[in-house]
Scaffold this active site. Structure first.
Site, PDB file in Angstrom:
ATOM      1  N   GLU A 109       1.746  -9.440  11.241  1.00 38.72           N
ATOM      2  CA  GLU A 109       1.595  -8.994   9.854  1.00 38.72           C
ATOM      3  C   GLU A 109       2.970  -8.760   9.226  1.00 38.72           C
ATOM      4  O   GLU A 109       3.233  -9.164   8.095  1.00 38.72           O
ATOM      5  CB  GLU A 109       0.779  -7.700   9.864  1.00 38.72           C
TER       6      GLU A 109
ATOM      7  N   ASP B  35       0.778  -1.240   0.000  1.00 42.14           N
ATOM      8  CA  ASP B  35       0.000   0.000   0.000  1.00 42.14           C
ATOM      9  C   ASP B  35       0.811   1.293   0.000  1.00 42.14           C
ATOM     10  O   ASP B  35       0.601   2.165  -0.830  1.00 42.14           O
ATOM     11  CB  ASP B  35      -0.945   0.014   1.199  1.00 42.14           C
TER      12      ASP B  35
END
EC number: 3.2.1.208
Length: 446
Positions: free
Chosen positions: A419, A182
């Site tokens: 993550e 992102d």
């Protein structure tokens, strides 16, 4: 001797399986319980890979759920929203695809953009596991292929035709989120040209859950992300009109390499399971076109790949993991490939002397863009480690694949299933109990 807090492989596999069961909503697995309480497209593919050794049947359900939200034009949206679940922004009301997009499904709420096409790899892993099981399990996997082959072909055809209109062999993105990376430095200069107009008010959810601001994008970055949604909504997510209105348009070399690999994998599945010859032929042609498109971006000396800013008409040169896209799909001349492997294994990446583990940081530690705690600007992502390891094994680089797997498991042995991880200290960062991290571990442990 100091106590080793890490878990054994057996314990780690059990914890990973327990995590996936805990994140299971019945027919979909949330990407993470707090930060990502819905289904993400490429997460779902990796989750299916992790579920396959536990239950081929449940892995099939995961992909079935995702494909049930496929758009009529063939796009697989990057988020499928879980019914009645809040807690994520932007949610379905902000995307408004159900009311604006003619191609959006009527039975599911989704976002209006896409994500990397790793799904064929998941299908292959499911079929491989099914072959080692009983007849009924094999029948479930093969029935899935019969049922969804046409959908997988529509997905690949949409990418090849709608996102590579000039047949350059590179996928055009209209939002950095489509890359899966992102806030990578790859997109900084393209985002700098996105000038937000008046935005409807909003309240972020991510920075309430992850309170350390050094781990998440800034508010200014979020304004740009959301402005791109407004541009898409203005043309009702119409594929034909997006190129004329979007202020972010980049050719993503890493996405394109994944697509080349996915086309090759799906073509091989098509041959093995006697799918239509015309489909298999198209898949092989796309695999070659995108392989050539990736190679065309590379530096003549180092072999490093580059993205391309369509609107600014310039190459985007950054020191990130995406430089190594050609190592996924192949196609580089031998000397250039050797140079690129040397770059990967040298002090700018895996061989940096301060790294806790010999893994690929998302951004080079020697880059001026490097931030060791911030999302895609430095941390090590287990899912990226898995992807490189799997591709290296496929390409016959068994020792390189083994080393990435070994180091990836050492990193994950703390059992947090984070993550991403701080590259120097190994600290788990971002969301904990991340489904795709658990999935990578389960596949590695077999």
């Amino acid at each position: 001797m100091p106590h080793d807090p890490s878990f054994t492989p057996t314990q780690l596999a059990a914890r990973a399986a327990y995590l996936l069961r805990g994140n299971d909503l019945g027919t979909m697995t949330t990407a993470a319980p707090l930060l990502y309480p819905h289904m993400w497209s490429w997460d779902a593919a990796f989750v299916a890979i992790g579920l396959a050794p536990l239950s081929v049947e449940r892995a099939v359900v995961e992909l079935d759920t995702l494909l049930s939200a496929q758009w009529r034009n063939g796009m697989i949206p990057h988020i499928v929203f879980a019914n009645g679940v809040d807690g994520y922004f932007p949610g379905p009301a902000r995307w408004a695809t159900a009311t604006l997009a003619d191609n959006a499904p009527r039975n599911r709420l989704t976002s209006g953009i896409t994500q990397p096409p790793v799904h064929a790899i998941a299908v292959q892993r499911i079929l491989e596991h099914a072959r080692t099981r009983g007849r009924s399990t094999r029948a479930v996997a093969e029935a899935f292929l019969d049922r969804r082959w046409g959908d997988l072909m529509r997905w690949h055809r949409w990418l090849a035709e709608c996102r590579d209109r000039n047949e350059r062999g590179r996928i055009t993105l209209y939002h950095g989120w489509e890359s899966g990376m992102d806030n990578s430095p790859r997109w900084d200069s393209a985002y700098a040209n996105v000038v937000p107009g008046k935005l409807p008010e909003y309240q972020r959810a991510d920075n309430v859950i992850i309170t350390d601001p050094s781990q998440r994008p800034s508010d200014g970055e979020y304004d740009r992300y959301l402005w791109l949604l407004e541009e898409m909504k203005a043309v009702r997510y119409d594929d034909e009109r997006l190129p004329s209105v979007m202020s972010f348009q980049v050719e993503d070399v890493f996405f394109s390499a994944i697509f080349s690999v996915a086309c090759q994998v799906l073509a091989e599945i098509g041959e093995d399971y006697k799918r239509p010859h015309a489909d298999v032929k198209d898949l092989y042609l796309w695999a070659e076109r995108f392989r050539a498109g990736v190679v065309e971006t590379t530096d003549q000396r180092t072999g490093a790949a580059r993205d391309f800013d369509v609107l600014a008409e310039k190459w985007l040169v950054t020191e990130t993991a995406a430089q190594f896209a050609p190592l996924l799909c192949g196609g580089l001349p031998h000397d250039r490939e050797r140079a690129l492997l040397k770059l990967l294994e040298g002090p700018r990446f895996c061989g940096h002397p301060d790294l806790k583990y010999g893994l690929i940081p998302s951004t080079s530690p020697v880059s001026r863009d490097f931030r060791p705690r911030e999302y895609w600007r430095g941390p090590v992502w287990p899912v990226l480690t898995w992807l490189f390891s799997w591709c290296f094994a496929r390409r016959g680089w068994a020792e390189r694949a083994r080393l990435l797997r070994q180091e990836g498991l050492r990193q994950a042995s703390d059992g947090s299933f984070a993550e991403y991880y701080e590259p120097f200290t190994g600290e788990p960062l971002g969301s904990m109990q991340q489904s795709w991290t658990a999935a990578a571990v389960l596949d590695w442990l077999g």
